[in-house]
Design an enzyme around this catalytic site. Structure first.
Site, mmCIF file in Angstrom:
data_model
loop_
_atom_site.group_PDB
_atom_site.id
_atom_site.type_symbol
_atom_site.label_atom_id
_atom_site.label_comp_id
_atom_site.label_asym_id
_atom_site.label_seq_id
_atom_site.Cartn_x
_atom_site.Cartn_y
_atom_site.Cartn_z
ATOM 1 N N SER A 84 0.865 -1.170 0.000
ATOM 2 C CA SER A 84 0.000 0.000 0.000
ATOM 3 C C SER A 84 0.910 1.231 0.000
ATOM 4 O O SER A 84 1.875 1.288 -0.756
ATOM 5 C CB SER A 84 -0.931 -0.026 1.211
ATOM 6 N N TYR A 88 -4.801 7.570 -7.320
ATOM 7 C CA TYR A 88 -3.789 6.735 -6.666
ATOM 8 C C TYR A 88 -4.193 6.475 -5.218
ATOM 9 O O TYR A 88 -4.150 5.337 -4.739
ATOM 10 C CB TYR A 88 -2.431 7.431 -6.714
ATOM 11 N N LYS A 114 -5.121 2.859 -3.275
ATOM 12 C CA LYS A 114 -4.428 2.372 -2.080
ATOM 13 C C LYS A 114 -5.368 2.254 -0.880
ATOM 14 O O LYS A 114 -5.226 1.326 -0.075
ATOM 15 C CB LYS A 114 -3.231 3.281 -1.759
#
Length: 278
Positions: free
Chosen positions: A135, A149, A153
């Site tokens: 992560s 993004y 994550k």
């Protein structure tokens, strides 16, 4: 575990650079075996003869199953899967095109899901195995200008936390790695993708672009030391669920959780929405 002669077999995605390559080198230095995968298998030649290499497109679930099946056959059984493949894309939410959004989620999220699902039947049958899910600090703390993004994550965090609860009784462990900035090529112009800037976001996303450009090559984190910790933790009998890496990650995550707790207490008087008596 399917260890042979005291060695483990690791399956690493995105092994051609950055954390992936550092992790593979650490695995080999410890005398373990690794199946290193990448979209470009020629980029894995530098790992040397000790590594088994394979082309893998993590966004293709059929490819993930086929490559995992071959790794199982060739090694006698994979012990640890490192879901490392991923990339960053900087741009305001309004700036990124539809295909850029889908590609970001296909690689960073669905890639993790595809490889995890490919490995689960083997781990379940042996009642052992470890998943290392890469992560980020931005899986806990949002990054303006990196909303897609960040979304990928955050989703990896939730998926992996649920996975850990589902498979613990099967002897399968899950560790979510949350690195802060480390000195890889992640933030470089050759790796980090970027949308065309809109002037309206110069005061928010524009500042993040400048910060990342200044940070590239000057990140405080050492990827070699990070790889050592990742491999060490994944090989323990009771690996942690979460593993922040780097001083910035620890400091920012601690501050974020404190802020969330304070915010929770602030809105507690408005939380009484249950039916009376419940």
């Amino acid at each position: 575990m399917s260890e042979q002669n005291g060695t483990r077999v690791w399956f690493v995605t995105g092994a051609s650079s950055g954390f992936g390559r550092a992790i593979c080198r650490e695995i080999l230095d410890r005398g373990d075996r690794v199946v290193a995968t990448s979209r470009d298998p020629e980029s894995l030649d530098a790992l040397g003869d000790g590594a088994l290499t394979s082309r893998l497109d993590v966004t293709d679930p059929d490819d993930a199953r086929a490559v995992m099946q071959k790794a199982e056959h060739d090694t006698g059984g994979v012990d640890v899967v490192v879901n490392n493949a991923g990339y960053g894309h900087i741009g305001a939410i309004e700036e990124l095109a539809d295909d850029e959004l889908r590609r970001q989620l296909d690689v960073n999220l669905y890639g993790v899901i595809n490889v995890t699902r490919a490995a689960l039947p083997y781990f379940r049958a042996r009642r052992s195995g470890r998943f290392v899910q890469m992560s980020s600090l931005n899986g806990i703390e949002a990054l303006p200008g990196g909303a897609y993004y960040t979304a990928s994550k955050f989703a990896v965090e939730g998926f992996s936390e649920a996975l850990a609860a589902e498979v613990a009784h099967l002897g399968i462990g899950v560790t979510i790695v949350e690195p802060g900035p480390h000195r890889t090529s992640f933030a470089s112009t050759g790796s980090m993708q970027s949308s065309t800037p809109m002037s309206a976001y110069a005061e928010s996303v524009g500042e993040v672009r400048q910060l990342l450009a200044q940070l590239d090559g000057n990140q405080p984190g050492d990827p070699v030391r990070a790889a050592q910790v990742i491999v060490e933790m994944a090989a323990t009998d009771h690996p942690p669920l979460r593993l922040p890496l780097g001083t910035m990650a620890h400091d920012h995550i601690r501050d974020k959780l404190r802020q969330q707790l304070d915010a929770l207490e602030a809105v507690a008087p408005f939380g009484a929405t249950d039916f009376p008596g419940n």
